[in-house]
Scaffold this motif. Structure first.
Motif, mmCIF file in Angstrom:
data_model
loop_
_atom_site.group_PDB
_atom_site.id
_atom_site.type_symbol
_atom_site.label_atom_id
_atom_site.label_comp_id
_atom_site.label_asym_id
_atom_site.label_seq_id
_atom_site.Cartn_x
_atom_site.Cartn_y
_atom_site.Cartn_z
ATOM 1 N N UNK A 197 0.833 -1.206 0.000
ATOM 2 C CA UNK A 197 0.000 0.000 0.000
ATOM 3 C C UNK A 197 0.867 1.255 0.000
ATOM 4 N N UNK A 198 1.884 1.286 0.850
ATOM 5 C CA UNK A 198 2.770 2.452 0.928
ATOM 6 C C UNK A 198 3.556 2.631 -0.362
ATOM 7 N N UNK A 199 3.997 1.531 -0.968
ATOM 8 C CA UNK A 199 4.784 1.631 -2.201
ATOM 9 C C UNK A 199 3.981 2.288 -3.311
ATOM 10 N N UNK A 200 2.732 1.863 -3.484
ATOM 11 C CA UNK A 200 1.879 2.462 -4.511
ATOM 12 C C UNK A 200 1.621 3.937 -4.218
ATOM 13 N N UNK A 201 1.274 4.222 -2.976
ATOM 14 C CA UNK A 201 0.853 5.578 -2.626
ATOM 15 C C UNK A 201 2.011 6.565 -2.729
ATOM 16 N N UNK A 202 3.149 6.206 -2.162
ATOM 17 C CA UNK A 202 4.291 7.124 -2.192
ATOM 18 C C UNK A 202 4.848 7.292 -3.604
ATOM 19 N N UNK A 203 4.931 6.205 -4.372
ATOM 20 C CA UNK A 203 5.505 6.305 -5.720
ATOM 21 C C UNK A 203 4.641 7.177 -6.624
ATOM 22 N N UNK A 204 3.336 6.920 -6.647
ATOM 23 C CA UNK A 204 2.450 7.720 -7.484
ATOM 24 C C UNK A 204 2.336 9.150 -7.012
ATOM 25 N N UNK A 205 2.208 9.340 -5.697
ATOM 26 C CA UNK A 205 2.025 10.682 -5.163
ATOM 27 C C UNK A 205 3.253 11.560 -5.329
ATOM 28 N N UNK A 206 4.421 11.023 -5.018
ATOM 29 C CA UNK A 206 5.636 11.831 -5.140
ATOM 30 C C UNK A 206 5.996 12.074 -6.608
ATOM 31 N N UNK A 207 5.617 11.158 -7.491
ATOM 32 C CA UNK A 207 5.819 11.407 -8.928
ATOM 33 C C UNK A 207 4.980 12.596 -9.382
ATOM 34 N N UNK A 208 3.773 12.696 -8.856
ATOM 35 C CA UNK A 208 2.919 13.826 -9.208
ATOM 36 C C UNK A 208 3.521 15.141 -8.723
ATOM 37 N N UNK A 209 4.090 15.150 -7.532
ATOM 38 C CA UNK A 209 4.605 16.394 -6.952
ATOM 39 C C UNK A 209 5.975 16.785 -7.488
ATOM 40 N N UNK A 210 6.694 15.860 -8.097
ATOM 41 C CA UNK A 210 8.053 16.173 -8.552
ATOM 42 C C UNK A 210 8.218 15.957 -10.052
ATOM 43 N N UNK A 211 8.240 14.696 -10.494
ATOM 44 C CA UNK A 211 8.550 14.370 -11.895
ATOM 45 C C UNK A 211 7.554 15.004 -12.849
ATOM 46 N N UNK A 212 6.269 14.822 -12.590
ATOM 47 C CA UNK A 212 5.243 15.299 -13.517
ATOM 48 C C UNK A 212 5.272 16.816 -13.660
ATOM 49 N N UNK A 213 5.556 17.531 -12.589
ATOM 50 C CA UNK A 213 5.516 18.992 -12.638
ATOM 51 C C UNK A 213 6.574 19.567 -13.590
ATOM 52 N N UNK A 214 7.683 18.851 -13.778
ATOM 53 C CA UNK A 214 8.778 19.387 -14.585
ATOM 54 C C UNK A 214 8.906 18.728 -15.959
ATOM 55 N N UNK A 215 8.394 17.489 -16.104
ATOM 56 C CA UNK A 215 8.615 16.755 -17.353
ATOM 57 C C UNK A 215 7.373 16.595 -18.209
ATOM 58 N N UNK A 216 6.187 16.906 -17.656
ATOM 59 C CA UNK A 216 4.980 16.740 -18.463
ATOM 60 C C UNK A 216 4.939 17.781 -19.571
ATOM 61 N N UNK A 217 4.198 17.463 -20.645
ATOM 62 C CA UNK A 217 4.135 18.338 -21.814
ATOM 63 C C UNK A 217 3.519 19.681 -21.462
ATOM 64 N N UNK A 218 2.564 19.717 -20.560
ATOM 65 C CA UNK A 218 1.921 20.974 -20.175
ATOM 66 C C UNK A 218 2.902 21.952 -19.565
ATOM 67 N N UNK A 219 3.883 21.419 -18.811
ATOM 68 C CA UNK A 219 4.869 22.297 -18.190
ATOM 69 C C UNK A 219 5.856 22.824 -19.222
ATOM 70 N N UNK A 220 6.161 22.009 -20.235
ATOM 71 C CA UNK A 220 7.120 22.415 -21.234
ATOM 72 C C UNK A 220 6.598 23.483 -22.159
ATOM 73 N N UNK A 221 5.275 23.591 -22.308
ATOM 74 C CA UNK A 221 4.696 24.568 -23.201
ATOM 75 C C UNK A 221 4.644 25.946 -22.572
ATOM 76 N N UNK A 222 4.864 26.043 -21.274
ATOM 77 C CA UNK A 222 4.808 27.343 -20.610
ATOM 78 C C UNK A 222 6.095 28.132 -20.880
ATOM 79 N N UNK A 223 6.069 29.377 -20.496
ATOM 80 C CA UNK A 223 7.263 30.208 -20.596
ATOM 81 C C UNK A 223 8.404 29.560 -19.809
ATOM 82 N N UNK A 224 9.595 29.614 -20.378
ATOM 83 C CA UNK A 224 10.739 28.961 -19.745
ATOM 84 C C UNK A 224 11.048 29.533 -18.368
#
Length: 431
Positions: free
Chosen positions: A151-178
């Motif tokens: 349970x912890x592995x799923x929750x921490x991996x998905x949640x922390x990916x949302x707060x870190x990896x996704x914020x900087x690498x998703x396409x929506x972030x790349x389309x914004x002003x640098x």
């Protein structure tokens, strides 16, 4: 057989491995509750003034960090943001934070209930005397640890990916002003310049720390439910083992307490403990079921939107979170199912033993166990939703894979509630 109620207190532990066993059982729960500052509220051991002070500081810090996200985000959603799609996209993470704050409050206010349940677990470990019974209890303690870990592995991996990896690498972030630096929870621009240094770094760090607190709170709730229910299952299996030994005990005419009276006494203790567990967990379970059902629907919608945008990072993150919420609902429903099913086994095994070799009076006494087992204890969410596998099927998404000689088909069953919510979301976002 040895009846606990007739033992004289001699100051000695019957289970010489008690310290190691109780540490093994409660270790992961203790870690999680210490992380969020709640362990002293559920553990009644003597605490120093320094420990009490640290507890107050931790609780204040954890709750304040969640309010640091909730208040600006809600203000941004209702009063600042005009784009409906962005409102829907923000609603999922913010609702999870609100639900985490509610669960955190319940964990604190229900501390005395958890304390009583933990004391019962300690007593059972302290009084177990048969090595075979101790082995059964260790087996179910290991099951609870595995459930908490997954349970912890799923929750921490998905949640922390949302707060870190996704914020900087998703396409929506790349389309914004640098020059724009993303945050998981926007809404601070009305109060401070969140893009300047070191303000951005401080806000981003608080978001990550708060995410750890929220996931620790959710996992701590799961850990309590898993430990208590698996402990009950272990006690049930011990009573079943005693039932199978009942005939031999009667044939040997063993001296000492009546084995059947020991079984009935301990079974009554198990039922009382089950009631205490249900009373202590019902509010947290209700918050978790409602939150997970809503977030699963939102995540389905997010996956559809990001799939259309061809944003692979966002899709992977949302899918991981969807699996996490699905599995977490399954954990609650599964432990509710095994609690009910295991308690029914007392009646089933009362009939399976060689009761016809017992004296008539003792054979008649088994009717009591069979009758009581027809009304097993149940784990509920707020006394409204019964936690079972049927409940899980009504809030989750199943994929059935069927293969025949000619072709392969995918059969998808979506719960009516989940489907209605998803359609409402899509309709609302199209306005």
């Amino acid at each position: 057989m040895y009846d606990r109620s007739y033992v004289k207190v001699d100051g000695k532990l019957r289970n010489v491995h008690y310290d190691n066993d109780i540490h093994y059982t409660l270790q992961m729960c203790e870690w999680l509750f210490k992380l969020i500052g709640m362990w002293p509220l559920v553990n009644n051991h003597n605490r120093s003034k320094l420990q009490q002070l640290v507890t107050i500081v931790l609780i204040s810090t954890c709750f304040s960090s969640m309010l640091f996200i909730v208040l600006p985000s809600l203000h941004h959603i209702f009063f600042v943001e005009k784009n409906t799609n962005m409102k829907v996209k923000m609603f999922g993470p913010v609702s999870f934070c609100v639900s985490s704050a509610i669960k955190y409050c319940y964990l604190g206010t229900k501390g005395h209930f958890y304390q009583r349940c933990i004391q019962h677990v300690r007593k059972d470990w302290k009084t177990v005397h048969d090595p075979n019974y101790r082995t059964i209890m260790l087996k179910y303690a290991a099951i609870s640890r595995k459930l908490i870990t997954v349970c912890a592995a799923f929750l921490y991996s998905g949640g922390m990916s949302y707060h870190t990896v996704m914020q900087f690498l998703s396409k929506g972030s790349g389309e914004e002003n640098n020059t724009y630096r993303p945050l998981s929870y926007p809404g601070y621009d009305s109060f401070l310049d969140s893009q300047s240094s070191p303000t951005y770094e401080i806000v981003f760090s608080i978001h990550c720390i708060t995410a750890m607190i929220m996931y620790s709170t959710a996992t701590a709730a799961y850990s309590l439910a898993a430990i208590f229910v698996t402990h009950i299952c272990g006690q049930i299996q011990i009573q079943i083992a005693r039932l199978h030994d009942l005939v031999e005990s009667k044939q040997r005419n063993d001296l000492g307490p009546d084995p059947l009276s020991v079984i009935v006494h301990d079974h009554a203790e198990i039922l009382r403990f089950s009631k205490n567990v249900e009373e202590s967990m019902r509010e947290v379970c209700f918050a978790q079921i409602v939150e997970s059902t809503m977030n699963m629907c939102l995540l389905e919608y997010y996956c559809i939107v990001e799939w259309r945008n061809s944003d692979a990072i966002a899709v992977i993150t949302y899918v991981t979170l969807f699996i996490s919420f699905t599995f977490n609902v399954f954990i609650f429903c599964y432990i509710g199912e095994i609690l009910t099913e295991q308690c029914r086994q007392i009646g089933v095994n009362s009939y399976k033993i060689e009761w016809y070799n017992l004296p008539a009076k003792n054979a008649y006494d088994l009717i009591l166990l069979i009758s009581i087992s027809q009304y097993p204890p149940k784990l509920t969410a707020g006394k409204i939703i019964e936690l079972s596998l049927d409940t899980f099927s009504s809030v989750s998404l199943y994929f059935y894979y069927c293969t025949d000689i000619v072709k392969t088909k995918f059969y998808t069953l979506v719960a009516r509630t989940s489907l209605v919510y998803l359609n409402l979301l899509r309709t609302f976002a199209d306005w």
